[in-house]
Design a protein around this motif. Structure first.
Motif, short mmCIF file in Angstrom:
data_model
loop_
_atom_site.label_atom_id
_atom_site.label_comp_id
_atom_site.label_asym_id
_atom_site.label_seq_id
_atom_site.Cartn_x
_atom_site.Cartn_y
_atom_site.Cartn_z
N ARG A 142 0.81 -1.24 0.00
CA ARG A 142 0.00 0.00 0.00
C ARG A 142 0.84 1.28 0.00
N ALA A 143 2.11 1.16 -0.33
CA ALA A 143 2.91 2.38 -0.49
C ALA A 143 2.44 3.13 -1.74
N HIS A 144 2.63 4.45 -1.72
CA HIS A 144 2.17 5.29 -2.82
C HIS A 144 3.32 6.21 -3.24
N VAL A 145 3.68 6.12 -4.52
CA VAL A 145 4.72 6.97 -5.08
C VAL A 145 4.07 7.87 -6.12
N ALA A 146 4.08 9.17 -5.86
CA ALA A 146 3.38 10.12 -6.72
C ALA A 146 4.16 10.39 -8.00
N ALA A 147 3.52 11.16 -8.89
CA ALA A 147 4.05 11.42 -10.23
C ALA A 147 5.45 12.04 -10.15
N ASN A 148 6.32 11.55 -11.04
CA ASN A 148 7.66 12.11 -11.26
C ASN A 148 8.60 11.98 -10.06
N ALA A 149 8.22 11.21 -9.06
CA ALA A 149 9.13 10.95 -7.94
C ALA A 149 10.17 9.92 -8.35
N VAL A 150 11.31 9.94 -7.66
CA VAL A 150 12.39 9.00 -7.91
C VAL A 150 12.70 8.26 -6.61
N VAL A 151 12.71 6.94 -6.68
CA VAL A 151 13.05 6.11 -5.52
C VAL A 151 14.15 5.14 -5.96
N GLU A 152 15.35 5.30 -5.42
CA GLU A 152 16.49 4.46 -5.79
C GLU A 152 17.09 3.83 -4.54
N VAL A 163 10.48 1.61 1.09
CA VAL A 163 9.32 2.45 1.39
C VAL A 163 8.30 1.58 2.11
N GLY A 164 7.96 1.96 3.35
CA GLY A 164 7.17 1.10 4.22
C GLY A 164 5.70 1.04 3.89
N VAL A 165 4.99 0.22 4.65
CA VAL A 165 3.55 0.04 4.49
C VAL A 165 2.83 1.37 4.66
N ASP A 166 1.94 1.69 3.72
CA ASP A 166 1.11 2.90 3.78
C ASP A 166 1.92 4.20 3.73
N ALA A 167 3.19 4.12 3.37
CA ALA A 167 3.99 5.34 3.25
C ALA A 167 3.68 6.05 1.93
N HIS A 168 3.97 7.35 1.89
CA HIS A 168 3.66 8.16 0.70
C HIS A 168 4.88 8.98 0.30
N ILE A 169 5.23 8.90 -0.98
CA ILE A 169 6.31 9.71 -1.54
C ILE A 169 5.68 10.75 -2.44
N GLY A 170 5.89 12.03 -2.12
CA GLY A 170 5.20 13.11 -2.82
C GLY A 170 5.71 13.33 -4.24
N GLU A 171 4.94 14.11 -4.96
CA GLU A 171 5.25 14.39 -6.37
C GLU A 171 6.62 15.05 -6.50
N GLY A 172 7.45 14.50 -7.41
CA GLY A 172 8.76 15.08 -7.67
C GLY A 172 9.79 14.87 -6.58
N ALA A 173 9.45 14.14 -5.54
CA ALA A 173 10.43 13.87 -4.47
C ALA A 173 11.52 12.93 -4.98
N VAL A 174 12.68 13.00 -4.36
CA VAL A 174 13.82 12.13 -4.70
C VAL A 174 14.26 11.42 -3.43
N VAL A 175 14.25 10.09 -3.48
CA VAL A 175 14.61 9.26 -2.33
C VAL A 175 15.72 8.33 -2.79
N ARG A 176 16.93 8.51 -2.26
CA ARG A 176 18.08 7.70 -2.68
C ARG A 176 18.76 7.09 -1.46
N GLY A 177 18.82 5.78 -1.42
CA GLY A 177 19.52 5.11 -0.32
C GLY A 177 18.91 5.41 1.03
N ALA A 178 17.59 5.48 1.11
CA ALA A 178 16.91 5.89 2.33
C ALA A 178 15.90 4.83 2.78
N VAL A 179 15.45 4.98 4.01
CA VAL A 179 14.40 4.13 4.56
C VAL A 179 13.22 5.02 4.94
#
Length: 367
Positions: A301-311, A315-331
């Motif tokens: 149930r994780a949600h990654v919004a438009a144009n976000a980058v996850v490398e 990304v945990g249960v029910d977590a949300h990554i906002g539009e255009g966010a960049v997540v690299r080597g993170a928890v």
């Protein structure tokens, strides 16, 4: 394989297994706040499932789990093991006993002459029948899986002689004499387990193995260059999951054939989104258009919004990554919210329920 040669690896008759899963997984926090490390979703399944499937494929059916932290979770998920063709037993460690102490703690559940012992957080491609063959061909008291690594300075080294006998256990050093290290998988004669002191902490490397060497026991090394990874850090965890998805390391439990990505039931990935490099998209996840997921694991149930980058991230249960966010080597822990245009760099950890503001804020630490 080290030691005397012999016939091809025989079946694992006369053997049973112990898997030590009592650790608290502190290096993987905040992921392990909600589940023990061996139960974290790895290529779509609890990691322990992959290990148990390899044990079963090798021909071992009786497995004892040495548990401690959140012990009830294991029994609730695996039950008696019959669903995997196993006979599972559970022994709870009331106080920390270290590796050898934890092994002695399950001793009364063992009955076969040889016991294969696994650290429950190691992902390995070792040939288990080959390991047993090395043990029996050399009439060893204990056989250690030793793996060759590129940088042995990070580990204690285990030298062996020309016959493959272990000669010492060396601490970490900047100038290691050999490139082979303890891989966290052993074959013990059951009588050796019974000789370990009971009801107190005992270190296998600092007490049990040196004591056996001093007594003249035969400690044999099974040396190879097979896949080996300690899943104790977030970076290793995401790498191990990706390697399972891509088939780099064997598992008989994968829900699908090896591929560049694993999509679980109900996952929705929009056109224009990219999911590659062994990423897992959990059940009922949403990945919007233009998002890029690379070598990462999204829990359910994780949600990654438009144009976000996850490398290289989790990304945990029910977590949300906002539009255009960049997540690299993170928890990103369960229920956390990363605002649009945020940037999280290597090592950043967002704890459960935290909401990071939108607007291009950069984080490289715990949040």
């Amino acid at each position: 394989m080290s030691g005397r040669s012999g016939s091809p690896a025989e079946p694992m008759h006369g053997a049973e297994a112990v898997v030590l899963v009592g650790g608290r997984g502190t290096r993987l926090r905040p992921l392990t706040l909600s589940a023990p490390k061996p139960m974290l979703p790895t290529a779509g399944l609890p990691f322990l499932t992959h290990l148990l499937s390899r044990i079963r494929a090798a021909g071992i059916t009786h497995v004892v789990l040495g548990t401690s932290y959140q012990a009830e979770v294991f029994a609730e998920y695996f039950g008696d093991g019959s669903g995997m063709g196993l006979d599972l037993e559970y022994v709870v460690e009331q106080e920390p006993l270290d590796t050898a102490g934890a092994l002695r703690n399950v001793g009364d559940r063992l009955s076969e002459p040889d016991v294969v012992v696994f650290n429950g957080d190691i992902l390995s491609g070792v040939d288990l029948p080959g390991l047993m063959h090395t043990h029996r061909a050399n009439a060893a008291d204990v056989t250690l899986h030793l793996v060759k690594v590129d940088d042995p300075r990070r580990f204690g080294c285990v030298p062996t002689d020309d016959e493959g006998r272990v000669t010492a256990f060396l601490e970490k050093t900047d100038d290691p004499p050999v490139d082979q290290v303890n891989a966290g998988c052993y074959v013990f004669r059951r009588s050796v387990i019974e000789s370990i002191p009971a009801d107190r902490p005992v270190s296998v490397e600092r007490e049990t193995f040196p004591g056996l060497l001093a007594s003249g026991a035969r400690l044999q090394g099974h040396v190879d260059a097979s896949y080996w990874l300690d899943l104790g850090t977030p970076a290793a965890f995401v790498r191990g999951s990706a390697d399972l998805v891509r088939g780099v390391v064997p598992s008989d439990a994968l829900p699908e054939e090896p591929a560049e990505a694993l999509m679980l039931d109900g996952a929705r990935v929009a056109e224009g989104a990219s999911v590659t490099a062994g990423s897992t998209i959990g059940q009922d996840c949403v990945v919007e258009s233009g998002a890029r997921i690379e070598a990462s694991t999204l829990f359910d149930r994780a949600h990654v919004a438009a144009n976000a980058v996850v490398e290289r991230s989790v990304v945990g249960v029910d977590a949300h990554i906002g539009e255009g966010a960049v997540v690299r080597g993170a928890v990103i822990a369960d229920g956390a919210h990363v605002g649009s245009e945020c940037e999280l760099l290597d090592g950043a950890r967002v704890w459960p329920g935290v909401r990071l503001p939108a607007g291009g804020v950069r984080f490289s630490h715990d949040c």
